[in-house]
Design a protein around this motif. Sequence first.
Motif, PDB file in Angstrom:
ATOM      1  N   ASP A  90       3.271  -9.901  10.662  1.00 21.10           N
ATOM      2  CA  ASP A  90       3.525  -9.374   9.320  1.00 21.10           C
ATOM      3  C   ASP A  90       5.032  -9.139   9.276  1.00 21.10           C
ATOM      4  O   ASP A  90       5.689  -9.131  10.322  1.00 21.10           O
ATOM      5  N   ARG A  91       5.567  -8.994   8.106  1.00 22.14           N
ATOM      6  CA  ARG A  91       7.027  -8.985   8.015  1.00 22.14           C
ATOM      7  C   ARG A  91       7.658  -7.831   8.808  1.00 22.14           C
ATOM      8  O   ARG A  91       8.597  -8.019   9.572  1.00 22.14           O
ATOM      9  N   ASP A  92       7.118  -6.636   8.637  1.00 23.50           N
ATOM     10  CA  ASP A  92       7.794  -5.478   9.232  1.00 23.50           C
ATOM     11  C   ASP A  92       7.717  -5.489  10.749  1.00 23.50           C
ATOM     12  O   ASP A  92       8.690  -5.143  11.426  1.00 23.50           O
ATOM     13  N   THR A  93       6.561  -5.861  11.294  1.00 21.91           N
ATOM     14  CA  THR A  93       6.451  -5.855  12.757  1.00 21.91           C
ATOM     15  C   THR A  93       7.283  -6.977  13.375  1.00 21.91           C
ATOM     16  O   THR A  93       7.906  -6.798  14.420  1.00 21.91           O
ATOM     17  N   GLU A  94       7.293  -8.136  12.718  1.00 17.31           N
ATOM     18  CA  GLU A  94       8.151  -9.219  13.221  1.00 17.31           C
ATOM     19  C   GLU A  94       9.608  -8.750  13.264  1.00 17.31           C
ATOM     20  O   GLU A  94      10.323  -8.978  14.245  1.00 17.31           O
ATOM     21  N   MET A  95      10.039  -8.078  12.188  1.00 16.07           N
ATOM     22  CA  MET A  95      11.434  -7.626  12.144  1.00 16.07           C
ATOM     23  C   MET A  95      11.679  -6.532  13.182  1.00 16.07           C
ATOM     24  O   MET A  95      12.738  -6.480  13.804  1.00 16.07           O
ATOM     25  N   ARG A  96      10.690  -5.677  13.396  1.00 17.26           N
ATOM     26  CA  ARG A  96      10.829  -4.615  14.398  1.00 17.26           C
ATOM     27  C   ARG A  96      11.021  -5.231  15.792  1.00 17.26           C
ATOM     28  O   ARG A  96      11.877  -4.812  16.554  1.00 17.26           O
ATOM     29  N   MET A  97      10.207  -6.223  16.097  1.00 16.97           N
ATOM     30  CA  MET A  97      10.334  -6.885  17.407  1.00 16.97           C
ATOM     31  C   MET A  97      11.732  -7.484  17.582  1.00 16.97           C
ATOM     32  O   MET A  97      12.336  -7.382  18.656  1.00 16.97           O
ATOM     33  N   LEU A  98      12.218  -8.123  16.531  1.00 15.93           N
ATOM     34  CA  LEU A  98      13.522  -8.783  16.638  1.00 15.93           C
ATOM     35  C   LEU A  98      14.645  -7.759  16.730  1.00 15.93           C
ATOM     36  O   LEU A  98      15.619  -7.958  17.464  1.00 15.93           O
ATOM     37  N   ARG A  99      14.502  -6.636  16.019  1.00  5.79           N
ATOM     38  CA  ARG A  99      15.520  -5.582  16.136  1.00  5.79           C
ATOM     39  C   ARG A  99      15.555  -5.027  17.556  1.00  5.79           C
ATOM     40  O   ARG A  99      16.624  -4.781  18.109  1.00  5.79           O
ATOM     41  N   VAL A 100      14.362  -4.818  18.131  1.00  6.96           N
ATOM     42  CA  VAL A 100      14.308  -4.327  19.516  1.00  6.96           C
ATOM     43  C   VAL A 100      15.001  -5.328  20.446  1.00  6.96           C
ATOM     44  O   VAL A 100      15.826  -4.957  21.279  1.00  6.96           O
ATOM     45  N   ALA A 101      14.676  -6.607  20.279  1.00  6.12           N
ATOM     46  CA  ALA A 101      15.290  -7.636  21.137  1.00  6.12           C
ATOM     47  C   ALA A 101      16.805  -7.609  20.987  1.00  6.12           C
ATOM     48  O   ALA A 101      17.543  -7.582  21.979  1.00  6.12           O
ATOM     49  N   ARG A 102      17.284  -7.588  19.763  1.00  8.28           N
ATOM     50  CA  ARG A 102      18.731  -7.565  19.518  1.00  8.28           C
ATOM     51  C   ARG A 102      19.389  -6.329  20.134  1.00  8.28           C
ATOM     52  O   ARG A 102      20.483  -6.402  20.665  1.00  8.28           O
ATOM     53  N   SER A 103      18.701  -5.182  20.037  1.00  9.47           N
ATOM     54  CA  SER A 103      19.325  -3.935  20.491  1.00  9.47           C
ATOM     55  C   SER A 103      19.495  -3.917  22.006  1.00  9.47           C
ATOM     56  O   SER A 103      20.376  -3.230  22.526  1.00  9.47           O
ATOM     57  N   ALA A 134       8.369 -13.617   5.119  1.00  7.90           N
ATOM     58  CA  ALA A 134       8.866 -13.146   6.421  1.00  7.90           C
ATOM     59  C   ALA A 134      10.172 -13.829   6.827  1.00  7.90           C
ATOM     60  O   ALA A 134      11.160 -13.154   7.142  1.00  7.90           O
ATOM     61  N   LEU A 135      10.207 -15.157   6.822  1.00  5.07           N
ATOM     62  CA  LEU A 135      11.412 -15.845   7.293  1.00  5.07           C
ATOM     63  C   LEU A 135      12.646 -15.531   6.435  1.00  5.07           C
ATOM     64  O   LEU A 135      13.710 -15.236   6.981  1.00  5.07           O
ATOM     65  N   PRO A 136      12.524 -15.547   5.099  1.00  6.47           N
ATOM     66  CA  PRO A 136      13.711 -15.179   4.312  1.00  6.47           C
ATOM     67  C   PRO A 136      14.215 -13.766   4.636  1.00  6.47           C
ATOM     68  O   PRO A 136      15.424 -13.540   4.700  1.00  6.47           O
ATOM     69  N   ALA A 137      13.280 -12.824   4.862  1.00 10.34           N
ATOM     70  CA  ALA A 137      13.710 -11.453   5.183  1.00 10.34           C
ATOM     71  C   ALA A 137      14.408 -11.406   6.544  1.00 10.34           C
ATOM     72  O   ALA A 137      15.441 -10.753   6.711  1.00 10.34           O
ATOM     73  N   VAL A 138      13.846 -12.110   7.510  1.00 11.01           N
ATOM     74  CA  VAL A 138      14.444 -12.163   8.860  1.00 11.01           C
ATOM     75  C   VAL A 138      15.826 -12.817   8.796  1.00 11.01           C
ATOM     76  O   VAL A 138      16.796 -12.340   9.394  1.00 11.01           O
ATOM     77  N   ALA A 139      15.916 -13.902   8.034  1.00 15.18           N
ATOM     78  CA  ALA A 139      17.196 -14.616   7.935  1.00 15.18           C
ATOM     79  C   ALA A 139      18.228 -13.737   7.233  1.00 15.18           C
ATOM     80  O   ALA A 139      19.381 -13.645   7.682  1.00 15.18           O
ATOM     81  N   ALA A 140      17.826 -13.059   6.164  1.00 16.31           N
ATOM     82  CA  ALA A 140      18.780 -12.229   5.424  1.00 16.31           C
ATOM     83  C   ALA A 140      19.306 -11.097   6.292  1.00 16.31           C
ATOM     84  O   ALA A 140      20.465 -10.688   6.165  1.00 16.31           O
ATOM     85  N   ALA A 141      18.450 -10.587   7.190  1.00 15.57           N
ATOM     86  CA  ALA A 141      18.872  -9.489   8.070  1.00 15.57           C
ATOM     87  C   ALA A 141      19.623 -10.012   9.298  1.00 15.57           C
ATOM     88  O   ALA A 141      20.063  -9.207  10.134  1.00 15.57           O
ATOM     89  N   GLY A 142      19.735 -11.311   9.422  1.00 17.27           N
ATOM     90  CA  GLY A 142      20.466 -11.871  10.575  1.00 17.27           C
ATOM     91  C   GLY A 142      19.789 -11.577  11.900  1.00 17.27           C
ATOM     92  O   GLY A 142      20.444 -11.455  12.929  1.00 17.27           O
ATOM     93  N   LEU A 143      18.460 -11.480  11.886  1.00 12.65           N
ATOM     94  CA  LEU A 143      17.755 -11.054  13.099  1.00 12.65           C
ATOM     95  C   LEU A 143      17.364 -12.205  14.019  1.00 12.65           C
ATOM     96  O   LEU A 143      16.954 -11.967  15.147  1.00 12.65           O
TER      97      LEU A 143
END
Length: 434
Positions: A148-161, A199-208
């Motif tokens: 889902d969008r939020d969990t995918e983004m959460r995972m990517l934020r964790v990875a980036r951090s 999901a992908l547009p949101a991930v791309a816009a956040a640069g994740l």
Amino acid sequence: LAFDLLLLNASLLPMSATPGCATAMRDGALAIANGRIEWVGRTDALTDEQIGSARQVADLRGRCVTPGLIDCHTHLVYAGNRANEFAMRLAGASYLEIAQAGGGIRSTVRATRAASEAELRDSVAPRLENLLAEGVTTIEIKSGYGLDRDTEMRMLRVARSLGGSIPVDVVTSFLGAHTVPEEYAGNPDRYIDFVCRDALPAVAAAGLADAVDGWVDPGGFTAEQIRRLFTVARSHGLRVKLHTGQFGTVGGPPLAAEFEALSCDHLEHLSEDDCVAMAKAGTVAVLLPGAFYYLRETKKPPVDLLRKHRVPIAVSTDSNPGSSPIQSLLLTMNMACVLFGLTPDEALAGATSIAARALGLQDRKGKLASGFDADIAVWDCQQGVELIYALGTRPCLAVIKAGRVVRDRAGLFTSDDAAAPRGSAAAANHNRAS
Ligand code: NIG
Ligand code: FE
């Protein structure tokens, strides 16, 4: 020009020829300045003045030095584990049967959706530590347990951090098209619509995400579904890569080649035409022997065909809670040789220079060459093959990340050298060695 750090009398495995790591450069020396490798050559080519003016000098007395290892395919961020499924498979259930019954990736999705960002970060850190203790300095981490969008983004934020707090470079891939989540069961096309439009547009816009990944296989998505995803990825300027050929042949590699994918990963099921297409597109074959081993597969990737068509071969852990709960790249390199028939040379290149290429980092990482990032591992052995030959030996003695010593288990770089007046560092090191 003064060097920040000078390594002397090392057995260098520069990985700059492909392959070409069988013979180490004896009495090698390597100079680092400003986080980059400044110079690579022979110790006796250095003048006393050059050695004397270096800020820190370490005499490695014949120990192997390689580029920091690169794990180019992992699912390291997740919650829970699937030890129960391991037991079920040992009792005869197959990976796909477990997935069809609601386990598999979906079971990790349930656990990961329920985990907070802090919980995910706390659980991934020790896994990463296990990889780093073996000389890994760059790692790719995928999403794919959110769906889902939020969990995918959460995972990517964790990875980036992680890259900010731990001495490692983290490259991220958005794997929203990992499997169909429960709420879209029976509607893979509608799920792909969601991934492409939301999901992908949101991930791309956040640069994740640095790249977009998917799964084309029996049990995964079709090539046509992933073509839609790759088209959207391209519109966001993102490179693509693909899990494919794990369980069958359903058109993954030709699709990946058409989109000039960075890599195709798994590839036990792979035709000669697929190899030709991948070679032409410059797509790396990432072999994942951990998943082959854990799922007790018998069909091996066609390594001879990959060689014949000069498809570059990388090796990675695929570290994940289901098909490959492995946090050791050295073990995986051993498996690539013993199970798939790679040469030790190929396995070393597959976890350094070719892995860098699978991440699009071939101009900066994976080789000991001037201008490359000073990401370096020092090993308790004299030849590269020893890294692959033995298991469980903890051979990594020291790690240099971006020119900084971040791990030094044997005191090779202890700071009395650094504190010593310039010019005496080499002597101090020699004294302690004797
Ligand atoms: O690379 N094939 C699909 N994905 C993963 C498995 C992920 C999981 O089982 O959780 C793989 O093997
Ligand atoms: Fe994977």
